[in-house]
Motif scaffolding. Structure first.
Motif, PDB file in Angstrom:
ATOM      1  N   PRO A 159     -25.112 -14.050   1.204  1.00  0.00           N
ATOM      2  CA  PRO A 159     -24.249 -14.967   0.451  1.00  0.00           C
ATOM      3  C   PRO A 159     -23.449 -14.189  -0.591  1.00  0.00           C
ATOM      4  CG  PRO A 159     -26.585 -15.560   0.212  1.00  0.00           C
ATOM      5  CD  PRO A 159     -26.535 -14.405   1.145  1.00  0.00           C
ATOM      6  N   TYR A 160     -22.184 -14.573  -0.788  1.00  0.00           N
ATOM      7  CA  TYR A 160     -21.287 -13.777  -1.629  1.00  0.00           C
ATOM      8  C   TYR A 160     -21.782 -13.640  -3.062  1.00  0.00           C
ATOM      9  CZ  TYR A 160     -16.981 -11.573  -3.084  1.00  0.00           C
ATOM     10  OH  TYR A 160     -16.069 -10.658  -3.546  1.00  0.00           O
ATOM     11  N   ILE A 161     -22.443 -14.693  -3.569  1.00  0.00           N
ATOM     12  CA  ILE A 161     -22.824 -14.727  -4.985  1.00  0.00           C
ATOM     13  C   ILE A 161     -23.722 -13.546  -5.385  1.00  0.00           C
ATOM     14  CG2 ILE A 161     -24.864 -16.196  -4.625  1.00  0.00           C
ATOM     15  CD1 ILE A 161     -22.384 -16.488  -7.569  1.00  0.00           C
ATOM     16  N   ILE A 162     -24.370 -12.935  -4.388  1.00  0.00           N
ATOM     17  CA  ILE A 162     -25.158 -11.724  -4.633  1.00  0.00           C
ATOM     18  C   ILE A 162     -24.330 -10.667  -5.377  1.00  0.00           C
ATOM     19  CG2 ILE A 162     -26.145  -9.713  -3.395  1.00  0.00           C
ATOM     20  CD1 ILE A 162     -27.903 -12.083  -3.283  1.00  0.00           C
ATOM     21  N   HIS A 163     -23.067 -10.581  -4.984  1.00  0.00           N
ATOM     22  CA  HIS A 163     -22.206  -9.532  -5.536  1.00  0.00           C
ATOM     23  C   HIS A 163     -21.893  -9.738  -7.029  1.00  0.00           C
ATOM     24  CE1 HIS A 163     -18.964  -6.697  -6.058  1.00  0.00           C
ATOM     25  NE2 HIS A 163     -18.093  -7.666  -6.219  1.00  0.00           N
ATOM     26  N   PRO A 164     -21.325 -10.903  -7.422  1.00  0.00           N
ATOM     27  CA  PRO A 164     -21.104 -11.084  -8.859  1.00  0.00           C
ATOM     28  C   PRO A 164     -22.395 -11.008  -9.680  1.00  0.00           C
ATOM     29  CG  PRO A 164     -20.384 -13.037  -7.615  1.00  0.00           C
ATOM     30  CD  PRO A 164     -20.718 -11.984  -6.621  1.00  0.00           C
ATOM     31  N   LEU A 175     -17.715 -14.100 -12.979  1.00  0.00           N
ATOM     32  CA  LEU A 175     -16.513 -14.795 -12.500  1.00  0.00           C
ATOM     33  C   LEU A 175     -15.450 -13.849 -11.938  1.00  0.00           C
ATOM     34  CD1 LEU A 175     -16.218 -17.126 -15.605  1.00  0.00           C
ATOM     35  CD2 LEU A 175     -16.765 -17.899 -13.290  1.00  0.00           C
ATOM     36  N   HIS A 176     -15.741 -12.539 -11.847  1.00  0.00           N
ATOM     37  CA  HIS A 176     -14.656 -11.580 -11.646  1.00  0.00           C
ATOM     38  C   HIS A 176     -13.904 -11.733 -10.330  1.00  0.00           C
ATOM     39  CE1 HIS A 176     -17.520  -9.097  -9.282  1.00  0.00           C
ATOM     40  NE2 HIS A 176     -16.420  -8.609  -8.721  1.00  0.00           N
ATOM     41  N   ASP A 177     -14.565 -12.287  -9.287  1.00  0.00           N
ATOM     42  CA  ASP A 177     -13.865 -12.441  -8.004  1.00  0.00           C
ATOM     43  C   ASP A 177     -13.375 -13.862  -7.747  1.00  0.00           C
ATOM     44  OD1 ASP A 177     -13.679  -9.909  -6.943  1.00  0.00           O
ATOM     45  OD2 ASP A 177     -15.698  -9.955  -6.080  1.00  0.00           O
ATOM     46  N   VAL A 178     -13.620 -14.748  -8.691  1.00  0.00           N
ATOM     47  CA  VAL A 178     -13.327 -16.166  -8.462  1.00  0.00           C
ATOM     48  C   VAL A 178     -11.834 -16.413  -8.233  1.00  0.00           C
ATOM     49  CG1 VAL A 178     -13.227 -18.389  -9.658  1.00  0.00           C
ATOM     50  CG2 VAL A 178     -15.378 -17.136  -9.549  1.00  0.00           C
ATOM     51  N   ALA A 184     -18.536  -1.580 -12.618  1.00  0.00           N
ATOM     52  CA  ALA A 184     -19.743  -2.217 -12.069  1.00  0.00           C
ATOM     53  C   ALA A 184     -19.439  -2.798 -10.694  1.00  0.00           C
ATOM     54  CB  ALA A 184     -20.230  -3.309 -13.023  1.00  0.00           C
ATOM     55  N   ASP A 185     -18.274  -3.424 -10.581  1.00  0.00           N
ATOM     56  CA  ASP A 185     -17.819  -3.999  -9.306  1.00  0.00           C
ATOM     57  C   ASP A 185     -17.765  -2.906  -8.237  1.00  0.00           C
ATOM     58  OD1 ASP A 185     -16.581  -5.799  -7.487  1.00  0.00           O
ATOM     59  OD2 ASP A 185     -14.604  -5.014  -8.070  1.00  0.00           O
ATOM     60  N   ARG A 186     -17.131  -1.792  -8.587  1.00  0.00           N
ATOM     61  CA  ARG A 186     -17.001  -0.705  -7.627  1.00  0.00           C
ATOM     62  C   ARG A 186     -18.364  -0.113  -7.275  1.00  0.00           C
ATOM     63  NH1 ARG A 186     -13.160   2.211  -4.814  1.00  0.00           N
ATOM     64  NH2 ARG A 186     -12.185   0.193  -5.049  1.00  0.00           N
ATOM     65  N   HIS A 213     -21.285  -1.631  -7.162  1.00  0.00           N
ATOM     66  CA  HIS A 213     -21.999  -2.460  -6.189  1.00  0.00           C
ATOM     67  C   HIS A 213     -21.332  -2.397  -4.824  1.00  0.00           C
ATOM     68  CE1 HIS A 213     -23.384  -6.366  -4.304  1.00  0.00           C
ATOM     69  NE2 HIS A 213     -24.500  -5.686  -4.494  1.00  0.00           N
ATOM     70  N   ASN A 214     -20.007  -2.381  -4.816  1.00  0.00           N
ATOM     71  CA  ASN A 214     -19.315  -2.308  -3.529  1.00  0.00           C
ATOM     72  C   ASN A 214     -19.654  -1.028  -2.777  1.00  0.00           C
ATOM     73  OD1 ASN A 214     -18.080  -4.758  -3.678  1.00  0.00           O
ATOM     74  ND2 ASN A 214     -16.198  -3.963  -4.608  1.00  0.00           N
ATOM     75  N   ILE A 215     -19.784   0.047  -3.494  1.00  0.00           N
ATOM     76  CA  ILE A 215     -20.012   1.305  -2.822  1.00  0.00           C
ATOM     77  C   ILE A 215     -21.469   1.425  -2.373  1.00  0.00           C
ATOM     78  CG2 ILE A 215     -20.576   2.907  -4.697  1.00  0.00           C
ATOM     79  CD1 ILE A 215     -18.090   4.474  -3.353  1.00  0.00           C
TER      80      ILE A 215
HETATM   81 MN    MN Z   1     -15.955  -7.776  -6.744  1.00  0.00          MN
END
Ligand code: MN
Length: 713
Positions: free
Chosen positions: A45-50, A72-75, A139-141, A143-145
């Motif tokens: 589920p996407y919410i894992i990421h934020p 909220l960063h990807d909302v 932080a976003d990057r 987790h993405n990586i």
């Molecule tokens: Mn993101």
């Protein structure tokens, strides 16, 4: 990895018990709602990421505003929620952060240099407005990586390379060593999979050997710590794959030639103990002076502090040892986030020297519109080969290796750079081209009459100074060309009008220029002055079709009268060759000289060591000697920098008089309150006389320096 909201909440309450959990809850539920039907590429589920991003921000102990914005960063980017809606729900501060992050995401999809540069620029601008935007983005990057596995290879590579080129350097600049290291380590694996595998294997093969050596050294260092009652924790590691990779590439060597594979770190309590331990280590093992760095006394521009030294054990094994305090260690790992006090306003961080560096980048970039240049600027300035120098008041300035006082002056302020005319380094006056060394204390002498020159471009190494000097010279040329063009045009026009009996007013002429050349008059004159436009008869006819065409005579240069200089020197095998003295080095009798044959000026006499003849073709150089019979009053020019005080000028003229030399010209120019420059031209008959005079000048109290200048004989 955090999977549920309450875990995040507990984390925040763990360092701040009064946290506004309602706000976090609200942010979480909006994010959960916005991403409700979305999944990550991993099918989670996407919410894992934020949530993961927010948790990382909580690890940095950031305020609840940042954590809510992290949730909220990807909302706005990925759902139907608009930024206005976020503003309604959460207010301006959170909305601004979310918008900042969204703006950056929108542009990072393309894989061109321009796009990268653009991303970088936007990030830096967003960051200098509110550094939290970048912390969220990092932080976003991160987790993405960490979740790259779910993507296809092409995307993996693109994201990984972008991380290495943009995100890791920014983390480095912000002093966030830990996140920088982690971003690099993971990204390297995806960006260069083959190289990674090879190095991983090589490192593995050394592991057992390395561990044994490490343990032995650790014991020995422990003994030192115990003996001198220095508290300390010891960690060790083999150099990371990416560092080895960079080293191999940079030095073109293979794995077995990397000698600083082993690094050991001691973290202790006080600075005194850092130096005490360093002293003992240097007592016990020989160290390599060239590899010794004291980043405690000379902090890096990203705030990093530590002592680095490389020792050689009796077995011939080299270890890099890093020594630092706990506080320094924290700063090395967390950088700009290290001193974040929960709930404190973020304004205290705005003065942070790490952010100042980025502000300077933007300011520099204003005059440099190409995004590609910008990228190389940032990357270029990121290589950590820096020196550390000081202002007289003790402020540390970081410069590139090879920097000169001019770089320093521009680093202080562009105005100081533009007006710098001399420098006092460690209390000695030095030429502006002098290379600075770490630890130098530098005072810049300025003058309203001093201006950047083309020479300066050869001497500076920092991008900031180079751009500023170029901008200045371009601007000056602009004016010069305009003035020259205007003079030329006035003359041509006057003669032309007279000759053809034309009666146009200036306005009418200007109107014609605009019509015929489709440009404004100023640009027309500038083009004329710079010879980019030639006014021949055809051009004039286009402007004034009613006039008859007439021949414009080229302006003749007056022929130079042949000089008597040929008497002064003997040229092997020539009696009547035309001789002149080079303006660049203006040699005088007794100095070693050489002749250089030119088409226009015959034989030009240079000093033998003049840089202008160093690279000329051998066959055009002639052996030349001085002719003893003839004397000539050679003029020499000196710039003397002196402390202003009564009697100084008479002391100087006393010396020249004593040795029978005439002063031809004296000019004095104030450099500062108490320092002046004296431009002195006097005559000597040979180098012996000059040497006597300058030797005596050297004994005049209050005379800081003399610099021989060129003068035309
Ligand atoms: Mn993101």
């Amino acid at each position: 990895m955090i999977k549920r909201f309450f875990e995040l909440q507990e984390k925040v309450l763990g360092y701040y018990s009064d946290a506004n959990t309602e706000l976090l809850k609200k942010a979480y539920s909006v994010a959960a709602d916005a991403h409700i039907n979305q999944r990550r590429a991993s099918n989670e589920p996407y919410i894992i990421h934020p949530l993961a991003v927010a948790a990382m921000l909580a690890d940095m102990k950031l305020d609840e505003i940042s954590i809510a914005a992290g949730l909220l960063h990807d909302v706005v980017e990925d759902s139907d929620y608009t930024i206005d809606k976020i503003k309604d729900l959460f207010g301006d501060e959170i909305a601004d952060l979310v918008w900042g992050v969204t703006k950056i995401s929108k542009i990072s999809e393309v894989d061109t240099e321009d796009a990268k540069a653009e991303t970088l620029k936007k990030m830096i601008i967003a960051m200098t407005n509110d550094v939290r935007v970048i912390l969220i983005k990092l932080a976003d990057r991160y987790h993405n990586i960490c979740t790259l596995d779910a993507l296809d290879e092409e995307k993996q590579k693109r994201i990984a390379k972008e991380t290495l080129e943009i995100y890791a350097p920014i983390a480095y600049r912000l002093g966030m060593g830990k996140i920088k290291t982690e971003l690099e380590d993971i990204a390297f694996r995806y960006a260069y999979p083959e190289e990674y595998k090879k190095l991983e294997k090589s490192i593995k093969s050394k592991k057992k050997w390395a561990t044994a050596k490490f343990e032995k050294l650790k014991e020995e260092i422990k003994e030192i710590l115990d003996k001198y009652h220095i508290p300390g924790e010891i960690h060790y590691r083999i150099k990371r794959e990416i560092s080895i990779y960079r080293k191999l590439k940079r030095q073109n060597i293979n794995f077995d030639q990397v000698y600083d594979l082993l690094a050991l770190r001691v973290v202790t309590d006080t600075i005194e103990n850092c130096y005490a331990l360093m002293g003992e280590v240097h007592q016990r093992w020989p160290h390599i002076p060239a590899r010794f760095r004291d980043f405690i006394a000379n902090q890096k521009s990203n705030g990093y502090q530590s002592i680095h030294t490389t020792i050689i054990t009796p077995e011939g094994i080299k270890f890099e040892i890093q020594i630092r305090t706990h506080d320094m260690h924290k700063i090395a790992e967390q950088g700009i986030a290290a001193h974040w006090k929960y709930k404190e306003s973020i304004s205290f961080i705005e003065d942070d020297l790490r952010l100042q560096w980025f502000r300077d980048m933007i300011e520099t970039h204003k005059e440099n519109p190409s995004p590609k240049d910008f990228l190389s600027l940032v990357k270029g300035d990121l290589t950590p080969n820096e020196i550390f120098v000081f202002t007289p008041k003790g402020k540390v300035i970081n410069l590139k290796v090879g920097a000169t006082p001019i770089d320093f002056a521009y680093a202080i302020h562009s105005e100081v750079g533009e007006q710098c005319q001399g420098a006092i380094v460690n209390e000695h006056l030095v030429p502006l081209r002098t290379q600075l060394n770490s630890g130098d204390v530098i005072e810049i002498l300025t003058s309203k009459n001093a201006h950047p020159s083309l020479d300066w471009l050869k001497w500076v190494v920092t991008n900031r100074a180079r751009k500023k000097i170029m901008a200045y010279i371009q601007k000056r040329e602009h004016t010069e060309y305009y003035e020259k063009g205007k003079r030329l045009w006035t003359k041509i026009l006057r003669e032309y009008k007279k000759k053809h009996n034309l009666r146009f007013t200036d306005d009418e002429v200007n109107q014609r220029i605009r019509n015929v050349y489709c440009t404004d008059v100023e640009s027309f004159l500038r083009a004329l002055g710079s010879s980019n436009r030639v006014l021949d008869k055809r051009a004039l006819k286009r402007l004034f079709p009613e006039a008859e065409v007439l021949e414009l005579k080229p302006i003749k240069k007056p022929q130079k009268k042949s000089s008597q200089f040929y008497k002064l020197v003997n040229v092997d095998g020539y009696n009547d060759i035309d001789v002149s003295f080079a303006k660049c080095c203006s040699p005088i009798k007794g100095e070693r000289i050489a002749g250089y044959v030119t088409q226009k000026r015959g034989l030009v006499i240079h000093k033998e060591d003049c840089p202008n003849i160093r690279n000329v073709i051998e066959s055009r150089l002639y052996k030349v000697g001085w002719n003893d019979i003839w004397d000539y009053p050679y003029r020499v020019k000196y710039d003397l920098v002196v402390h202003d005080k009564p009697g100084l000028l008479s002391a100087i003229s006393g010396v020249t008089a004593k040795y029978d030399s005439n002063i031809v010209k004296v000019e004095t120019e104030k450099i500062s309150q108490t320092i002046s420059k004296i431009k002195l031209v006097f005559e000597v008959k040979d180098i012996n006389q000059l040497n006597k005079i300058t030797a005596e000048f050297n004994h005049i109290k209050g005379l800081y320096s003399m610099d021989r200048k060129r003068v035309v004989n």
